[in-house]
Design an enzyme around this catalytic site. Sequence first.
Site, PDB file in Angstrom:
ATOM      1  N   HIS A 156       3.971  58.845 111.861  1.00  0.00           N
ATOM      2  CA  HIS A 156       4.833  59.222 112.983  1.00  0.00           C
ATOM      3  C   HIS A 156       5.446  60.609 112.780  1.00  0.00           C
ATOM      4  O   HIS A 156       5.691  61.331 113.745  1.00  0.00           O
ATOM      5  CB  HIS A 156       5.973  58.215 113.144  1.00  0.00           C
ATOM      6  CG  HIS A 156       5.582  56.934 113.817  1.00  0.00           C
ATOM      7  ND1 HIS A 156       5.581  56.783 115.185  1.00  0.00           N
ATOM      8  CD2 HIS A 156       5.193  55.744 113.307  1.00  0.00           C
ATOM      9  CE1 HIS A 156       5.212  55.539 115.492  1.00  0.00           C
ATOM     10  NE2 HIS A 156       4.973  54.890 114.361  1.00  0.00           N
ATOM     11  N   ASP A 163       4.292  54.142 118.973  1.00  0.00           N
ATOM     12  CA  ASP A 163       4.379  52.681 119.065  1.00  0.00           C
ATOM     13  C   ASP A 163       4.649  52.341 120.520  1.00  0.00           C
ATOM     14  O   ASP A 163       5.621  52.844 121.109  1.00  0.00           O
ATOM     15  CB  ASP A 163       5.529  52.151 118.202  1.00  0.00           C
ATOM     16  CG  ASP A 163       5.298  52.352 116.715  1.00  0.00           C
ATOM     17  OD1 ASP A 163       4.143  52.572 116.316  1.00  0.00           O
ATOM     18  OD2 ASP A 163       6.285  52.279 115.954  1.00  0.00           O
ATOM     19  N   GLU A 245      -0.956  46.536 113.048  1.00  0.00           N
ATOM     20  CA  GLU A 245       0.133  46.559 114.031  1.00  0.00           C
ATOM     21  C   GLU A 245      -0.456  46.777 115.424  1.00  0.00           C
ATOM     22  O   GLU A 245      -0.941  47.869 115.723  1.00  0.00           O
ATOM     23  CB  GLU A 245       1.134  47.684 113.694  1.00  0.00           C
ATOM     24  CG  GLU A 245       1.807  47.525 112.340  1.00  0.00           C
ATOM     25  CD  GLU A 245       2.727  48.691 111.998  1.00  0.00           C
ATOM     26  OE1 GLU A 245       2.722  49.709 112.737  1.00  0.00           O
ATOM     27  OE2 GLU A 245       3.456  48.584 110.992  1.00  0.00           O
ATOM     28  N   HIS A 248       0.720  50.152 117.263  1.00  0.00           N
ATOM     29  CA  HIS A 248       0.702  51.439 116.558  1.00  0.00           C
ATOM     30  C   HIS A 248      -0.623  52.180 116.801  1.00  0.00           C
ATOM     31  O   HIS A 248      -1.696  51.688 116.447  1.00  0.00           O
ATOM     32  CB  HIS A 248       0.894  51.155 115.064  1.00  0.00           C
ATOM     33  CG  HIS A 248       0.908  52.360 114.182  1.00  0.00           C
ATOM     34  ND1 HIS A 248       2.006  52.723 113.440  1.00  0.00           N
ATOM     35  CD2 HIS A 248      -0.048  53.280 113.886  1.00  0.00           C
ATOM     36  CE1 HIS A 248       1.728  53.800 112.724  1.00  0.00           C
ATOM     37  NE2 HIS A 248       0.479  54.159 112.981  1.00  0.00           N
TER      38      HIS A 248
END
Length: 273
Positions: A156, A163, A245, A248
């Site tokens: 990130h 996200d 995830e 993500h």
Amino acid sequence: MTGLVSAFRTLAVTAAAGLLAVTGAVAAPATPASAAPEPKAPREFVALSSVDRTILQEMRYTTAHNFVGEPVDGYRQPLCILTRPAAEALHRAQVRLLSRGYTLKVYDCYRPQRAVDHFVRWAKDLADERMKEEFYPLVDKSRLFADGYIAEKSGHSRGSTVDLTIVRLPAVPTRAYVPGERLVECYAPREERFPDNSVDMGTGYDCFDTLSHTDDPRVQGAQRANRQLLKAVLAEQGFVNLPEEWWHFTFKPEPFPSTFFDFPVARRSVAGH
């Protein structure tokens, strides 16, 4: 004579110093060096809203509703910041979803290194488990690093990772979290866990559990279809999903594949871009 004058001057200075010590007089403080200005984002970064105003933003880390349980360092304003190529790719995905009656909603975008450092400090404080019941009910906090839930660097911070989820239109606002309210496991049935206007993805956002793995075989039916819709629409625009995830995604190729930035999440960081 010159040497004698110099000696008297030295004696005078010494006497003055002694007088200050006796009387307690304090010399004027030195002018402090000016504080270093906050870093700003490179011009390749933009606020997502300047590229697409229709994408919903629910920036969790400016609030207390996250696994830490408090606003995270570096998040000054609830604002999604991304590299321009990533923001433009999200816009293209949004156009596809709007035509099908959906909208994207982002939870987190660019993340400053100071926020990652906050996560690391929190993870090392094994006594702080105020949000365990919702976000990591089955994971021992001492395992967060070993199991890959927390790391000292985050994609990130490079600016092209986001996200996000999908919301069916018309979107009903998500109610505000009340600190101290009863927590429910993030993998509980949708009607029981914290309300989110997202379509049902099988778990809530930031759920530290193997059920969050995008292709976990236990997730079936509408939940699996929703995950696959998000993954497929974003893949068309160059985003790669992190298999652990469902929320993500990283835009490829990244403009900054090896640079981890630390400018704050604030409008001033991208002002004029």
